[in-house]
Design a protein around this motif. Structure first.
Motif, PDB file in Angstrom:
ATOM      1  N   GLY A   1      32.472  35.349  39.200  1.00  0.00           N
ATOM      2  CA  GLY A   1      33.272  36.360  38.620  1.00  0.00           C
ATOM      3  C   GLY A   1      34.462  37.074  39.171  1.00  0.00           C
ATOM      4  N   PHE A   2      34.578  36.280  40.498  1.00  0.00           N
ATOM      5  CA  PHE A   2      35.734  37.033  41.456  1.00  0.00           C
ATOM      6  C   PHE A   2      37.117  37.270  40.880  1.00  0.00           C
ATOM      7  CE2 PHE A   2      38.880  36.463  44.978  1.00  0.00           C
ATOM      8  CZ  PHE A   2      38.240  37.408  45.932  1.00  0.00           C
ATOM      9  N   GLY A   3      37.461  38.548  40.992  1.00  0.00           N
ATOM     10  CA  GLY A   3      38.655  38.957  40.534  1.00  0.00           C
ATOM     11  C   GLY A   3      38.631  39.712  39.077  1.00  0.00           C
ATOM     12  N   GLY A   4      37.529  39.508  38.449  1.00  0.00           N
ATOM     13  CA  GLY A   4      37.289  40.435  37.259  1.00  0.00           C
ATOM     14  C   GLY A   4      36.931  41.860  37.475  1.00  0.00           C
ATOM     15  N   HIS A   5      37.206  42.629  36.286  1.00  0.00           N
ATOM     16  CA  HIS A   5      36.973  44.169  36.493  1.00  0.00           C
ATOM     17  C   HIS A   5      36.353  44.689  35.227  1.00  0.00           C
ATOM     18  CE1 HIS A   5      41.009  45.223  34.725  1.00  0.00           C
ATOM     19  NE2 HIS A   5      41.127  44.179  35.138  1.00  0.00           N
ATOM     20  N   VAL A   6      36.160  46.056  35.268  1.00  0.00           N
ATOM     21  CA  VAL A   6      35.427  46.777  34.233  1.00  0.00           C
ATOM     22  C   VAL A   6      36.115  48.112  34.216  1.00  0.00           C
ATOM     23  CG1 VAL A   6      33.257  47.654  33.013  1.00  0.00           C
ATOM     24  CG2 VAL A   6      33.200  45.422  34.386  1.00  0.00           C
ATOM     25  N   ASP A   7      36.670  48.428  32.811  1.00  0.00           N
ATOM     26  CA  ASP A   7      36.787  49.883  32.488  1.00  0.00           C
ATOM     27  C   ASP A   7      35.813  50.614  32.282  1.00  0.00           C
ATOM     28  OD1 ASP A   7      39.522  49.034  32.677  1.00  0.00           O
ATOM     29  OD2 ASP A   7      39.859  48.880  30.420  1.00  0.00           O
ATOM     30  N   THR A   8      35.604  51.808  33.236  1.00  0.00           N
ATOM     31  CA  THR A   8      34.554  52.641  32.969  1.00  0.00           C
ATOM     32  C   THR A   8      34.849  54.110  32.800  1.00  0.00           C
ATOM     33  OG1 THR A   8      34.319  53.288  35.433  1.00  0.00           O
ATOM     34  CG2 THR A   8      33.235  51.272  34.552  1.00  0.00           C
ATOM     35  N   PRO A   9      34.264  55.064  32.301  1.00  0.00           N
ATOM     36  CA  PRO A   9      34.681  56.299  32.221  1.00  0.00           C
ATOM     37  C   PRO A   9      35.174  57.039  33.576  1.00  0.00           C
ATOM     38  CG  PRO A   9      32.622  56.272  31.201  1.00  0.00           C
ATOM     39  CD  PRO A   9      32.835  55.032  31.796  1.00  0.00           C
ATOM     40  N   ARG A  10      34.686  56.550  34.457  1.00  0.00           N
ATOM     41  CA  ARG A  10      35.190  56.969  35.978  1.00  0.00           C
ATOM     42  C   ARG A  10      36.344  56.225  36.750  1.00  0.00           C
ATOM     43  NH1 ARG A  10      29.495  58.814  38.976  1.00  0.00           N
ATOM     44  NH2 ARG A  10      28.885  60.279  37.293  1.00  0.00           N
ATOM     45  N   GLY A  11      36.906  55.074  36.008  1.00  0.00           N
ATOM     46  CA  GLY A  11      37.837  54.377  36.308  1.00  0.00           C
ATOM     47  C   GLY A  11      37.573  52.869  36.455  1.00  0.00           C
ATOM     48  N   ASP A  12      38.268  52.048  36.994  1.00  0.00           N
ATOM     49  CA  ASP A  12      38.163  50.787  37.025  1.00  0.00           C
ATOM     50  C   ASP A  12      37.309  50.393  38.056  1.00  0.00           C
ATOM     51  OD1 ASP A  12      39.753  47.961  36.063  1.00  0.00           O
ATOM     52  OD2 ASP A  12      39.628  47.984  38.283  1.00  0.00           O
ATOM     53  N   ARG A  13      36.346  49.399  37.690  1.00  0.00           N
ATOM     54  CA  ARG A  13      35.680  49.085  38.749  1.00  0.00           C
ATOM     55  C   ARG A  13      35.657  47.297  38.961  1.00  0.00           C
ATOM     56  NH1 ARG A  13      30.472  51.701  39.039  1.00  0.00           N
ATOM     57  NH2 ARG A  13      29.967  50.056  40.754  1.00  0.00           N
ATOM     58  N   ALA A  14      35.727  46.874  40.160  1.00  0.00           N
ATOM     59  CA  ALA A  14      35.853  45.296  40.391  1.00  0.00           C
ATOM     60  C   ALA A  14      34.493  44.929  40.235  1.00  0.00           C
ATOM     61  CB  ALA A  14      36.646  45.161  41.644  1.00  0.00           C
ATOM     62  N   ILE A  15      34.472  43.576  39.687  1.00  0.00           N
ATOM     63  CA  ILE A  15      33.364  42.891  39.803  1.00  0.00           C
ATOM     64  C   ILE A  15      33.231  42.562  41.511  1.00  0.00           C
ATOM     65  CG2 ILE A  15      32.537  40.209  39.591  1.00  0.00           C
ATOM     66  CD1 ILE A  15      33.629  39.966  36.832  1.00  0.00           C
ATOM     67  N   GLY A  16      31.752  42.723  42.100  1.00  0.00           N
ATOM     68  CA  GLY A  16      31.470  42.764  43.009  1.00  0.00           C
ATOM     69  C   GLY A  16      31.340  44.268  43.751  1.00  0.00           C
ATOM     70  N   SER A  17      31.664  45.032  43.026  1.00  0.00           N
ATOM     71  CA  SER A  17      31.614  46.683  43.339  1.00  0.00           C
ATOM     72  C   SER A  17      30.252  47.171  42.920  1.00  0.00           C
ATOM     73  CB  SER A  17      32.712  47.355  43.154  1.00  0.00           C
ATOM     74  OG  SER A  17      32.543  47.638  41.644  1.00  0.00           O
ATOM     75  N   PHE A  18      29.323  46.375  42.388  1.00  0.00           N
ATOM     76  CA  PHE A  18      28.207  46.997  41.726  1.00  0.00           C
ATOM     77  C   PHE A  18      26.985  46.834  42.525  1.00  0.00           C
ATOM     78  CE2 PHE A  18      30.833  46.268  38.144  1.00  0.00           C
ATOM     79  CZ  PHE A  18      30.756  47.342  37.519  1.00  0.00           C
ATOM     80  N   GLY A  19      26.144  47.931  42.781  1.00  0.00           N
ATOM     81  CA  GLY A  19      24.777  47.936  43.202  1.00  0.00           C
ATOM     82  C   GLY A  19      24.947  47.834  44.872  1.00  0.00           C
ATOM     83  N   ARG A  20      24.014  47.618  45.436  1.00  0.00           N
ATOM     84  CA  ARG A  20      23.378  47.686  46.917  1.00  0.00           C
ATOM     85  C   ARG A  20      24.673  46.388  47.697  1.00  0.00           C
ATOM     86  NH1 ARG A  20      17.967  47.884  50.258  1.00  0.00           N
ATOM     87  NH2 ARG A  20      18.753  48.900  52.232  1.00  0.00           N
ATOM     88  N   ALA A  21      24.577  45.224  46.991  1.00  0.00           N
ATOM     89  CA  ALA A  21      25.438  44.387  47.578  1.00  0.00           C
ATOM     90  C   ALA A  21      25.710  43.548  46.614  1.00  0.00           C
ATOM     91  CB  ALA A  21      24.530  43.698  48.729  1.00  0.00           C
ATOM     92  N   SER A  22      26.759  42.560  46.872  1.00  0.00           N
ATOM     93  CA  SER A  22      27.269  41.667  45.701  1.00  0.00           C
ATOM     94  C   SER A  22      27.529  40.423  46.588  1.00  0.00           C
ATOM     95  CB  SER A  22      28.551  42.018  45.020  1.00  0.00           C
ATOM     96  OG  SER A  22      28.302  43.285  44.536  1.00  0.00           O
ATOM     97  N   VAL A  23      27.737  39.021  46.049  1.00  0.00           N
ATOM     98  CA  VAL A  23      27.903  37.964  46.426  1.00  0.00           C
ATOM     99  C   VAL A  23      28.816  37.193  45.590  1.00  0.00           C
ATOM    100  CG1 VAL A  23      26.875  35.997  47.473  1.00  0.00           C
ATOM    101  CG2 VAL A  23      25.638  38.107  47.494  1.00  0.00           C
ATOM    102  N   PHE A  24      29.859  36.502  46.368  1.00  0.00           N
ATOM    103  CA  PHE A  24      30.702  35.664  45.572  1.00  0.00           C
ATOM    104  C   PHE A  24      30.474  34.371  46.034  1.00  0.00           C
ATOM    105  CE2 PHE A  24      33.428  39.543  45.971  1.00  0.00           C
ATOM    106  CZ  PHE A  24      33.512  40.122  44.558  1.00  0.00           C
ATOM    107  N   GLY A  25      30.882  33.377  45.106  1.00  0.00           N
ATOM    108  CA  GLY A  25      30.790  31.884  45.536  1.00  0.00           C
ATOM    109  C   GLY A  25      32.202  31.178  45.487  1.00  0.00           C
TER     110      GLY A  25
END
Length: 384
Positions: free
Chosen positions: A157-181
């Motif tokens: 999902g590198f480069g994607g994002h999500v619109d949330t009530p608190r603003g834009d969130r990038a894929i990779g910004s969720f949780g304790r840690a994220s991993v890209f390939g």
């Protein structure tokens, strides 16, 4: 006959020149290009730390170890993914606990995740299947509620994002840690390679040590813990830097190709197309369609065979992880355990998809697909 591959990396003279510059330097490993690539990935994912590694799989393994996950723990994850997401749990001798998927997003069904939590649950490994971030906000909230570590497998999902009530969130910004390939079929590529991103100082420091044979930045022959040779080299990082610079161009071209497929296939009465949502901005990894109920089990494989025979690259993304032989042997899984995953998996068809794909190529794929689908149905009618 067309010859259209399933995927193809987008490499320009810029990447070639960057790699040549490294070859002309004195540093091929542990150098400034890795640091620059890390800084760019941290910024793209809105994280404080980024740790470059040799693959997404290596990154997931490091996060498991750094998170203290071990043999006494269960980790909830999806059966519909590339096997690395579950294998990383096995690497630390923890138990993967699969839950079935949402048939629209193809990610884990959040309600089923909640029902699977036990006193042994230590973490949730959430995969953005094919780059779709559906359910990530809800999974993060669920993990926080139950004091579990959310590990975001963002390898697709590198480069994607999500619109949330608190603003834009990038894929990779969720949780304790994220991993890209960054395998060659991904949105950006370094050939082989991956990236851990996190806001947790302790996780970041541990992952930096784990990727470098357990060193803590002291003597080259001083190893504070069991570690691994998971470093990313300077040549790969140099290519990653340029690919990050070109990210918007690469993502826009992938959106363009996806839209060409939508425009051409939206009226096809045999297919279910990917689900897109206004607030979930996919980073297109692959373009996967599904055969609908007009087709019988097993006919998808015949469609793949016929498409390949006509020069169209395609594949079955993804076979269920729980039905892989080693999973069946270890845990006794059987057909029917996760029916939505198994139903979807038996009907998925990944079509050729890459940034430089032309409209002519997309139309050729679709025209061939139309013929093949009709041919498979007619062959079945001829058997009666």
């Amino acid at each position: 006959m067309p010859n259209i591959p399933l995927s193809k990396p987008d490499i320009t003279q810029l990447e070639i020149d960057a790699v040549l510059d490294v070859l002309h330097s004195d540093t091929l490993s542990i150098g400034p290009k890795v640091e620059e690539f890390e800084a760019r990935c941290a910024k793209i994912s809105s994280r404080r730390h980024a740790i470059a590694v040799s693959s997404g799989t290596a990154g997931l393994h490091c996060v498991m170890v750094a998170g203290g996950i071990g043999p006494e723990h269960e980790v909830i994850t999806t059966p519909f993914s590339f096997v690395a997401s579950a294998n990383s749990i096995l690497f630390v001798d923890a138990k993967p606990v699969f839950v079935d998927i949402d048939p629209k997003t193809l990610n884990m069904d959040v309600d089923k995740v909640a029902a699977a939590i036990t006193p042994k649950t230590k973490a949730i490994v959430a995969v953005e299947c094919f780059g779709h971030p559906g359910g990530m906000v809800e999974l993060e909230q669920l993990a926080q509620k139950h004091e579990l570590a959310l590990i975001e497998d963002a390898c697709e999902g590198f480069g994607g994002h999500v619109d949330t009530p608190r603003g834009d969130r990038a894929i990779g910004s969720f949780g304790r840690a994220s991993v890209f390939g960054f395998y060659p079929n991904k949105q950006i590529t370094t050939g082989e390679g991956g990236m851990i991103v996190t806001d947790d100082d302790k996780i970041a420091a541990m992952c930096r040590s784990l990727r470098n044979q357990g060193r803590d930045g002291m003597s080259w022959l001083a190893h504070q813990r069991l570690g691994y040779n998971y470093r990313l080299d300077e040549l790969s990082a140099a290519m990653g830097v340029v690919q990050c610079q070109r990210l918007e161009e690469l993502l826009e071209n992938r959106r363009r190709v996806a839209q060409l497929y939508f425009d051409r296939l939206m009226t096809n009465r045999y297919l279910i197309l990917p689900t897109v949502m206004d607030d979930l901005h996919m980073s297109w990894f692959v373009f996967v369609v599904r055969l609908n109920d007009l087709f019988e089990p097993g006919e998808r494989d015949e469609v793949i065979r016929l498409l390949r025979a006509e020069g169209i690259g395609c594949n079955n993304y993804f076979p269920p992880i729980h039905l892989q032989p080693y999973m069946v042997e270890k845990y006794g899984y059987k057909a029917g355990d996760f029916p939505i995953c198994e139903y979807v998996s038996s009907r998925t068809l990944a079509l050729p998809f890459f940034t430089k794909m032309t409209e002519k190529q997309v139309l050729a794929v679709c025209a061939t697909l139309d013929r093949v689908l009709e041919k498979v149905l007619m062959a079945r009618k001829g058997r009666f």
